[in-house]
Design a protein around this motif. Structure first.
Motif, short mmCIF file in Angstrom:
data_model
loop_
_atom_site.label_atom_id
_atom_site.label_comp_id
_atom_site.label_asym_id
_atom_site.label_seq_id
_atom_site.Cartn_x
_atom_site.Cartn_y
_atom_site.Cartn_z
N ARG A 55 -7.78 -4.35 -7.29
CA ARG A 55 -8.02 -4.13 -8.71
C ARG A 55 -7.27 -2.86 -9.12
NH1 ARG A 55 -9.12 -8.52 -8.27
NH2 ARG A 55 -10.92 -9.71 -8.98
N PRO A 56 -5.98 -2.99 -9.40
CA PRO A 56 -5.19 -1.80 -9.76
C PRO A 56 -5.73 -1.13 -11.02
CG PRO A 56 -3.98 -3.83 -10.20
CD PRO A 56 -5.17 -4.22 -9.43
N LYS A 57 -5.56 0.17 -11.09
CA LYS A 57 -6.08 0.93 -12.24
C LYS A 57 -5.30 0.60 -13.51
CE LYS A 57 -7.58 4.88 -9.43
NZ LYS A 57 -7.00 4.51 -8.12
N VAL A 58 -3.99 0.50 -13.38
CA VAL A 58 -3.11 0.25 -14.53
C VAL A 58 -2.19 -0.92 -14.20
CG1 VAL A 58 -1.34 1.19 -16.06
CG2 VAL A 58 -3.17 2.68 -15.22
N ILE A 59 -2.03 -1.84 -15.16
CA ILE A 59 -1.15 -3.00 -14.98
C ILE A 59 -0.14 -3.02 -16.12
CG2 ILE A 59 -0.99 -5.52 -14.91
CD1 ILE A 59 -3.86 -5.55 -13.83
N ASP A 119 -13.64 0.08 -16.91
CA ASP A 119 -14.43 1.27 -16.61
C ASP A 119 -13.65 2.53 -16.94
OD1 ASP A 119 -13.66 2.11 -13.28
OD2 ASP A 119 -12.80 0.39 -14.32
N LEU A 120 -12.32 2.50 -16.69
CA LEU A 120 -11.49 3.64 -17.05
C LEU A 120 -11.33 3.75 -18.56
CD1 LEU A 120 -8.68 3.37 -14.35
CD2 LEU A 120 -10.53 5.05 -14.44
N VAL A 166 -7.03 13.00 -5.07
CA VAL A 166 -6.19 11.89 -4.63
C VAL A 166 -5.06 12.46 -3.79
CG1 VAL A 166 -4.65 10.04 -5.36
CG2 VAL A 166 -6.74 10.52 -6.66
N ASN A 167 -4.92 11.96 -2.56
CA ASN A 167 -3.88 12.43 -1.66
C ASN A 167 -2.56 11.69 -1.88
OD1 ASN A 167 -5.65 14.24 -0.40
ND2 ASN A 167 -6.39 12.61 0.98
N CYS A 168 -2.66 10.47 -2.35
CA CYS A 168 -1.45 9.65 -2.52
C CYS A 168 -1.71 8.58 -3.56
CB CYS A 168 -1.07 9.01 -1.18
SG CYS A 168 0.42 7.96 -1.26
N ARG A 169 -0.70 8.32 -4.37
CA ARG A 169 -0.80 7.24 -5.35
C ARG A 169 0.14 6.11 -4.93
NH1 ARG A 169 -3.96 8.64 -9.38
NH2 ARG A 169 -4.10 10.79 -10.11
N TRP A 170 -0.26 4.89 -5.31
CA TRP A 170 0.50 3.70 -4.92
C TRP A 170 0.94 2.90 -6.15
CZ3 TRP A 170 2.25 1.65 -0.32
CH2 TRP A 170 1.86 2.33 0.84
N ALA A 171 2.18 2.41 -6.06
CA ALA A 171 2.72 1.51 -7.08
C ALA A 171 3.28 0.26 -6.41
CB ALA A 171 3.81 2.20 -7.89
N VAL A 172 2.99 -0.89 -6.97
CA VAL A 172 3.56 -2.16 -6.51
C VAL A 172 4.43 -2.70 -7.65
CG1 VAL A 172 3.10 -4.52 -5.78
CG2 VAL A 172 1.61 -2.64 -5.00
N ASP A 190 -8.05 -0.31 -4.99
CA ASP A 190 -7.90 0.12 -6.39
C ASP A 190 -6.61 0.93 -6.55
OD1 ASP A 190 -8.67 2.34 -4.98
OD2 ASP A 190 -9.96 3.14 -6.55
N PHE A 191 -5.52 0.42 -5.98
CA PHE A 191 -4.26 1.18 -6.07
C PHE A 191 -3.91 1.43 -7.53
CE2 PHE A 191 -2.84 -3.25 -5.98
CZ PHE A 191 -1.80 -3.30 -6.90
N ASP A 192 -3.00 2.33 -7.75
CA ASP A 192 -2.84 2.92 -9.08
C ASP A 192 -2.08 2.05 -10.09
OD1 ASP A 192 -3.79 5.91 -8.58
OD2 ASP A 192 -2.64 5.25 -6.84
#
Length: 792
Positions: free
Chosen positions: A198-202, A258-259, A56-62, A172-174
């Protein structure tokens, strides 16, 4: 045995598990451990990516509802160096969340509606290359300001300004964090149904007061701020293939299924520790600690339990405002049996009817249905029931009071008193009163041997003097020291100061009598001098020993003045002896439960722990004055202008009593009610105000009078708070019109009685009762003076 019934929380076994992700909780800028949980989740994500050789080159948070980027922020530790948080400890050993991300840089989209907070947010994040948006997110999917439209448009804008893939928000941002205080459910719903993200973590906020059994989804309306239940979020997330993995007080954490399967289920095959080592149900992952329960009683009364305040408004939730049946008289059980049936328990069923009309309890106030004679009959039956109830509830003090009359003292020629039986009776009596006082700080007693007529006469003349007599008569009894003798008008004393509280002066008339300075107690006492080479003693006069002041024959007439003084004096003499016997019983109870407590010899009773001969104990002083500084206070309660409306002022403010014990006798007036605090673990006001319970009493004085006893500060101090000095007050009764009167004996000790006050360090503090009393009063006066200064 509480005539008010019993309402108290009962702790049930919690299903909440603490061996999941909550183990990793800590705060840098978050509120309830979210930083630690987030860090752990992305450590797991990094481990999963490393094992699958994906980089992963970069992670994203909203972050929706980002505030200023620091206050209660769940993304600060991801998007900024840990030192940027104003509340972070630079020496902390807690690892920054970026390490959990495998060192990949984070980028963020942060949304905040408030302009002032947004300015701080932007100044913090713009230098880091994060996108900050000052907009109010709408929960309506058709709005340009919906979260789905904002994410799409923002992603388009940032991607058009750069050719790097790291500047594009992946589908699939983080991490997605939603905290907008109301429409959170609908914002997540919008992302699920109107985007491909579909974010990985909410992490999303829910309303923590809603029970798990309730699925609550607020209206889809931007102007309504309700918050949703955690059950609603779990249903929504599960439908879109997300699994609940942890919660904090206000936030729920979901990960894609899935995770979750890889982190948890597949861990068994690989021999790794499960992330959630149990079935991830709501009950295992969350416990409702701020819920409010409401239930109804058979007569239509609405009751509350649990959290009884508006959490976000910081105002109390009052039961009286929740009632559907506002008038207490309307609260009856529609299917109640007639009084004859419930009272007799047997007999001819036809006796339940009077002229074909049911005369049950529900009809007491319905004059249109039954006649005056039937109402009188029903009232008499109710009073008889009431008499039996209080006879059962009150502690029988006769084992300690049976020889208070000189005619009942066993003579030397009489048969030997059965000491074994007497000790058993006293042991039961002392335990009964001890247990009631330990639970509530208050107890009901009977069996005092005081004639009903003595009580009735004293109450009658109290009413005549305080409620009916001319004010000129009352003011003829004014003294310089009206806090201890004579008449004290309304609005001249402040009981709230006794606990260091600020409150209005008490709206109650008072008249006080006590031991004369010419009694067996001298007006001066010798106190041990401080340790020194000198052998001198300190002389101290007691303000509690002084002449009484009575209304004169000239102002009230000889007959009235004489009968008033005789009835009050007769009651005072007898209630002082009874109070001494009550304290004997209480102290026996204290010493039974803790033999190491040291009590003044004058308080030692005649129970099993004292081994004092019964006859010798009573014959020496039954016909003489007991040596004490007890004050009898006559109290007259009558509602005024300050006691109308929804927020009526107390007649007597919340306080605790200063002396050893207080013995109360009330008449049946309906304009005032004595209330005690349900909490007995403190003497001051609770943060959100105490919860009050009415002290129920008979409406008439029965043949065997019922008294209320409560513990004073002095006895509570002497026993190391084994028995609480409970906060209490007198409030106006709604709808009541008949003035209420009370005789209150505040029992004191001999001024030179030596007290042993237990300390937490194990060393008793020793002082005389007079020294203790002066210190206690001085503290209250200091508080009162401070409030007066602040007010001026």
């Amino acid at each position: 045995n509480d005539p008010n019934g019993t309402i108290r929380p009962v702790k049930r076994p919690s299903q909440r598990r603490r061996d999941g992700l909550i183990r990793f909780a800590y705060d840098n800028t978050s509120q309830s451990g979210e930083d630690g949980i987030i860090n752990r989740l992305f450590q797991l994500l990094h481990e999963e990516e490393s094992s699958s050789s994906s980089s992963v080159n970069c992670r994203w948070a909203v972050d929706v509802g980002a505030w200023d980027g620091v206050h209660l922020s769940n993304t600060n530790s991801l998007l900024l160096p840990i030192s940027s948080a104003s509340c972070a400890d630079s020496s902390s050993s807690i690892p920054p969340a970026v390490a959990g991300g495998g060192g990949a840089p984070w980028r963020g989209i942060l949304i905040e509606a408030d302009p002032e907070k947004f300015e701080k947010l932007q100044s913090l994040h713009k230098p880091m290359g994060n996108v900050c948006l000052n907009t109010t997110i709408s929960c309506q999917p058709w709005s340009q300001h919906s979260l789905s439209n904002i994410l799409v448009s923002t992603n388009t804008n940032i991607s058009s300004t750069s050719n790097s893939d790291t500047t594009v928000l992946p589908q699939d941002f983080d991490f997605l964090c939603i905290d907008v205080d109301g429409t959170d459910y609908w914002l997540l719903h919008d992302v699920f149904t109107n985007t491909h993200y579909r974010p990985k973590v909410i992490c999303i906020e829910f309303n923590p007061t809603i029970p798990h059994s309730v699925l609550f989804i607020p209206p889809r309306d931007d102007t309504i701020r309700h918050g949703c239940s955690i059950t609603a979020l779990v249903e929504l997330a599960s439908f879109h293939d997300y699994q609940l993995v942890e919660t904090t007080c206000y936030n729920a954490f979901f990960v894609r299924k899935d995770l979750y399967m890889k982190w948890n289920i597949d861990a068994d095959a690989d021999g790794r520790e499960r992330v959630v080592p149990f079935e991830p149900t709501i009950e295992h992952l969350h416990e409702v600690t701020m819920g409010t329960q409401i239930y109804q009683l058979y007569d239509g009364t609405i009751k509350l339990s649990g959290c009884q305040k508006l959490l976000w408004h910081r105002r109390p939730i009052l039961e009286e405002h929740m009632q559907v049946l506002k008038n207490v008289r309307d609260r009856t059980f529609p299917f109640a049996p007639s009084i004859e049936t419930s009272n007799s328990g047997c007999g001819d069923a036809n006796n339940n009817k009077k002229g074909g009309k049911n005369v049950g309890i529900d009809n007491v106030h319905n004059a249109a249905v039954i006649g005056h004679e039937e109402q009188e009959e029903i009232l008499n039956q109710q009073l008889e029931q009431e008499k039996m109830m209080y006879h059962h509830l009150a502690v029988d003090m006769s084992p300690y009071c049976e020889y208070l009359s000189s005619s009942q003292i066993p003579s030397t020629s009489s048969p030997t008193v059965n000491q074994s039986t007497t000790k058993e009776k006293r042991a039961k009596c002392s335990n009964d009163i001890y247990q009631q006082l330990k639970r509530d700080g208050f107890a009901l007693i009977r069996g005092t041997r005081i004639p009903s007529k003595t009580c009735i006469d004293a109450i009658k003349w109290t009413d005549t003097f305080l409620q009916s007599a001319n004010e000129k008569v009352r003011r003829s009894c004014l003294t310089k020291d009206r806090a201890r003798r004579g008449y004290s008008p309304q609005n001249s004393e402040n009981f709230a100061s006794l606990i260091g509280a600020k409150g209005s002066n008490d709206l109650v008339r008072k008249f006080r009598v006590g031991p004369n300075s010419s009694s067996r107690i001298t007006s001066t006492l010798s106190l041990p001098s401080p340790p020194s080479t000198s052998t001198s003693t300190t002389k101290m006069s007691s303000a509690l020993l002084q002449p009484n002041s009575w209304p004169s024959n000239e102002t009230w007439g000889e007959e009235n003045a004489t009968q008033f003084q005789e009835s009050i004096t007769a009651y005072y003499d007898q209630i002082c002896h009874v109070a001494h016997a009550i304290v004997n019983a209480i102290c026996d109870g204290i010493r039974t439960h803790n033999p190491n407590i040291l009590l003044p010899p004058s308080l030692v009773g005649v129970g099993e722990n004292t081994n004092i001969n019964i006859r010798n104990c009573y014959s020496s002083n039954t016909s003489q004055e007991i040596e004490n500084t007890s004050i009898l206070t006559l109290l007259g309660y009558k509602k005024g202008a300050r006691h109308q409306g929804k927020h009526a002022s107390p007649l007597v403010a919340a306080h605790t009593d200063v002396g050893v014990i207080t013995v109360l006798l009330f008449d049946g007036g309906d304009s005032a009610v004595l209330q005690r605090s349900q909490s007995t673990n403190n003497r001051g006001c609770e943060a959100n105000g105490p919860s009050w319970v009415d002290v129920k009493l008979p409406r008439v004085i029965p043949e065997d009078p019922v008294f209320v006893v409560n513990i004073g500060d002095c006895l509570s101090d002497m026993c190391g708070a084994m028995l609480p000095s409970t906060l209490h007050r007198v409030m106006p009764s709604k709808g009541g019109t008949v003035a209420r009167n009370c005789l209150a004996l505040f029992m004191g000790l001999k001024p030179d009685d030596m007290l042993h006050l237990p300390n937490s360090d194990g060393n008793d503090e020793r002082m005389t009762y007079e020294e203790w009393r002066r210190r206690r009063i001085a503290r209250a006066q200091a508080e009162l003076s401070k409030h007066k200064v602040n007010k001026s």
